[in-house]
Write an enzyme that holds these catalytic residues in place. Structure first.
Site, PDB file in Angstrom:
ATOM      1  N   GLU A 117     -10.291   6.930   4.807  1.00 27.25           N
ATOM      2  CA  GLU A 117      -9.217   6.327   5.596  1.00 27.25           C
ATOM      3  C   GLU A 117      -9.205   6.851   7.029  1.00 27.25           C
ATOM      4  O   GLU A 117     -10.273   7.027   7.639  1.00 27.25           O
ATOM      5  CB  GLU A 117      -7.871   6.536   4.874  1.00 27.25           C
ATOM      6  CG  GLU A 117      -7.884   5.920   3.470  1.00 27.25           C
ATOM      7  CD  GLU A 117      -6.517   5.777   2.864  1.00 27.25           C
ATOM      8  OE1 GLU A 117      -6.311   6.220   1.721  1.00 27.25           O
ATOM      9  OE2 GLU A 117      -5.633   5.209   3.526  1.00 27.25           O
TER      10      GLU A 117
ATOM     11  N   ASP B 158       0.853  -1.175   0.000  1.00 29.16           N
ATOM     12  CA  ASP B 158       0.000   0.000   0.000  1.00 29.16           C
ATOM     13  C   ASP B 158       0.902   1.242   0.000  1.00 29.16           C
ATOM     14  O   ASP B 158       2.133   1.149   0.041  1.00 29.16           O
ATOM     15  CB  ASP B 158      -0.951  -0.041   1.214  1.00 29.16           C
ATOM     16  CG  ASP B 158      -2.171   0.812   1.005  1.00 29.16           C
ATOM     17  OD1 ASP B 158      -3.206   0.541   1.637  1.00 29.16           O
ATOM     18  OD2 ASP B 158      -2.111   1.765   0.192  1.00 29.16           O
TER      19      ASP B 158
HETATM   20  C1  GLC Z   1      -4.465   4.196   0.110  1.00 29.13           C
HETATM   21  C2  GLC Z   1      -5.366   3.046   0.495  1.00 29.13           C
HETATM   22  C3  GLC Z   1      -5.550   2.012  -0.578  1.00 29.13           C
HETATM   23  C4  GLC Z   1      -5.493   2.661  -1.953  1.00 29.13           C
HETATM   24  C5  GLC Z   1      -4.106   3.235  -2.136  1.00 29.13           C
HETATM   25  C6  GLC Z   1      -3.964   3.962  -3.471  1.00 29.13           C
HETATM   26  O1  GLC Z   1      -3.621   4.532   1.161  1.00 29.13           O
HETATM   27  O2  GLC Z   1      -5.046   2.368   1.704  1.00 29.13           O
HETATM   28  O3  GLC Z   1      -6.821   1.375  -0.349  1.00 29.13           O
HETATM   29  O4  GLC Z   1      -5.762   1.696  -2.964  1.00 29.13           O
HETATM   30  O5  GLC Z   1      -3.728   4.115  -1.092  1.00 29.13           O
HETATM   31  O6  GLC Z   1      -4.774   5.094  -3.503  1.00 29.13           O
END
Ligand code: GLC
Length: 622
Positions: free
Chosen positions: A462, A265
């Site tokens: 988030e 991530d």
């Molecule tokens: C974020 C998220 C993830 C997402 C990624 C790209 O931090 O945790 O779900 O796909 O970054 O945006």
């Protein structure tokens, strides 16, 4: 998804690649930090368009031109292995980043609808709109099992029941990849089970519970052939997933036989150690194959090259990662596809078409959960003098929530295409009026028979959506970046809506005090403690984040269709300020949801009684 098998071609390419080119393929950079020349020179394996990161004027043509430029550069074989990058985006409820795209309800509403076919239709429509923009990869579906509604990402989960998440997730994966967009099941593993629902926190569970609750939902999606898996920020019993060799290599790759790409991530490896070299080493050796290093991707490439040269990372591990990446690109057919601008589905007319918007409206309708309906408040009649009030009645941004045009979501009606809940009611009941005051002061029993008050949360994504009591930070070790704690500012300190948004209860009470029955519609990313609000209301609907087609909500309020949504998780009672999603003490059990049963449905002059035992009982057998 069956591209030609380029085994020989890929082996030959792998043989010819330098160490840096191999590491380049393991690198995912963010579009804002990358040029087409960077893609060529560093042989970058993938590009991401993060939440709210959109090219040009955020029009379809800008997205197509972006990926076409990356592709062209990569295929300039001068000094590069001629392997195109994959370009990915979080199209988690439709291609929400892209202005004008169809915006569907977030997953928690789809969990309430509980229909795998509906989820498949949405995945196919989303895929068509991703392909229209010239991209190949969707960082979806989330297979999170929400276990605490203080978690800011509860709305990205289909619910708290692993079996429901498994069924809907696999349906999404099969349909999305069937429509030729790469799926990315996430976040591996246990993201919805953290202590106090703290995003990126610690999921402290015995193995048996982790397996049954958080791992089980992945199995049908892996069997359906999900090509990529994204690793989670959280820890399991204090150990970060991004460095967890057992969870990634021994379990996911060896025991479960996953042969695709394991993706980190966003800077997820930074948590592993304040020394970046050690962080990189730990994560690569744990078995991750591709690294989402949005800005610092040059440092990542240099660091990993150093780790290999110093013998801390085996070349065989690098080759395994690159072989997986090339295998996915080959299976996807990337090596046989024309450049993005010349593909058959690029710019296709399905983008934001009427059929997709009708589907989004159907999904919004089927996700509505009727929690209370007294004094036959619902369904509303066209002949009634309806007042519509509340801060979320006429606000597309609020009803869509996070991951819509911007990462944290929008407010107002300026950037998203669609219809607000107010506009949907007005379309079905032209004599309805909107109380612009937002506090109900426009209500007058001489003028209004009934009021619809749309309340709830404002957008978040988030950790910004977390409910954190007090200011204590992440409780578990390891949640540090370069030795610093890294909590995002929380949404609120309390799940009690009357504490977090007192304006909502004030509006309901102000109108009810005038003797006007109130139908309350809660727009939120999760269950909230709403005892005061529900007591003051004649009827109460959990609307979740219904997306951009507000008329779907209006259609069940007006009795054009019956309510069919059922709670995809228990609804916490007043003593559940801890957010735990458990049946004991719940205000409403999972599966709860009323129909317009005893009340006569108004379908124009053809009124019918909906009195099925299930509707009367209001519970769906999951
Ligand atoms: C974020 C998220 C993830 C997402 C990624 C790209 O931090 O945790 O779900 O796909 O970054 O945006």
């Amino acid at each position: 998804m069956a591209g030609k098998d380029h085994k020989e071609l890929l082996s030959a390419k792998l043989e010819r690649m330098s160490l840096r080119q191999k590491i380049g393929q393991m690198t995912m950079a963010e579009r804002l930090s990358t040029t087409a020349e960077d893609v060529r020179r560093h042989s970058l394996g993938a590009i991401l368009c993060g939440g709210g990161s959109h090219p040009g004027n955020n029009e379809l043509v800008d997205w197509i031109a972006m990926n076409d430029a990356f592709w062209q550069a990569a295929m300039d074989e001068e000094g590069s292995p001629g392997i195109p990058p994959l370009v990915g985006v979080d199209a988690v409820h439709g291609h929400g980043n892209l202005k004008g795209a169809t915006v569907f309800p977030h997953n928690i509403g789809l969990g309430a609808a509980g229909d795998p076919q509906l989820v498949a239709e949405i995945a196919r429509a989303t895929a068509r709109e991703i392909l229209a923009s010239g991209l190949e990869w969707n960082f979806a579906p989330a297979l999170s099992v929400a276990r605490n509604c203080k978690w800011g990402r509860s709305y990205e989960s289909f619910g708290s029941d692993p079996a429901l998440v498994a069924r809907l997730g696999a349906s999404y994966v099969e349909a999305l990849q069937g429509e030729r967009v790469i799926a990315c099941v996430k976040h591996w593993v246990g993201d919805g089970g953290t202590w106090q629902g703290m995003d990126q926190g610690d999921t402290a569970l015995p193995w048996e519970e982790l397996e049954a609750t958080h791992i089980a939902p992945y199995l049908p999606s892996l069997q359906a052939g999900a090509l990529t898996v994204m690793v989670s920020f959280n820890s399991w019993n204090g150990d970060k997933c991004h460095g967890h060799r057992f969870l990634v290599t021994e379990l996911l790759k060896q025991r479960l036989g996953f042969a695709g790409i394991v993706l980190s991530d966003w800077n997820g490896i930074d948590y592993l150690d304040a020394d970046y070299a050690i962080a990189v080493r730990k994560s690569v050796n744990a078995g991750l194959d591709m690294f989402m290093v949005p800005e610092r991707w040059r440092e990542f490439i240099d660091t990993l090259e150093g780790q290999v040269r110093e013998g801390h990372v085996e070349l065989a591990r690098i080759d395994d990662a690159v072989r997986r990446i090339l295998r996915v690109k080959s299976r996807y057919g990337l090596l046989d596809m024309p450049r993005p601008a010349h593909r058959a589905k690029t710019g296709n007319a399905d983008f934001a078409c009427a059929a997709h918007r009708d589907l989004a409206r159907k999904a919004a309708r089927q996700s509505q959960v009727l929690l209370k309906n007294e004094r036959q408040a619902l369904p509303l009649g066209r002949e009634q003098r309806i007042l519509v009030a509340g801060k979320n009645a006429h606000n597309l941004g609020h009803q869509c929530g996070g991951w819509t045009v911007s990462w944290q979501g929008e407010s107002g009606n300026g950037t998203i295409t669609g219809e607000t809940i107010w506009q949907g009611i007005q379309a079905l009941a032209p004599q309805a009026v909107l109380d612009e005051s937002l506090d109900g002061s426009g209500a007058d029993p001489r003028l209004h028979d009934v009021a619809v008050v749309v309340i709830g949360e404002t957008p978040y994504a988030e950790g910004h959506g977390d409910i954190r009591h007090g200011d204590h930070l992440f409780a578990e070790a390891g949640a540090m970046i370069n030795g610093l704690m890294n909590p995002l500012d929380a949404y609120a300190k309390s799940l009690v809506l009357a504490e977090t948004h007192p304006e909502d209860l004030a509006c309901i009470r102000s109108i009810a005090a005038r003797g006007i029955p109130v139908v309350t519609v809660l727009v939120s990313g999760r269950p909230l403690i709403i005892d005061a609000e529900i007591d003051a209301s004649a009827a109460f609907v959990a609307s979740w984040l219904p997306g951009a087609e507000g008329r779907g909500v209006a259609e069940v309020l007006m009795g054009e269709h019956d309510f069919s949504g059922r709670l995809p998780l228990p609804w916490p009672g007043p003593e559940h300020g801890d957010g735990l999603l458990v049946e004991a003490g719940a205000a409403f059990p999972a599966g709860h949801g009323l129909g317009l049963s005893a009340t006569r449905q108004r379908l124009g002059e053809n009124a019918i009684d909906a009195t099925s035992p299930e509707q009367v009982a209001g519970v769906r057998r999951i």
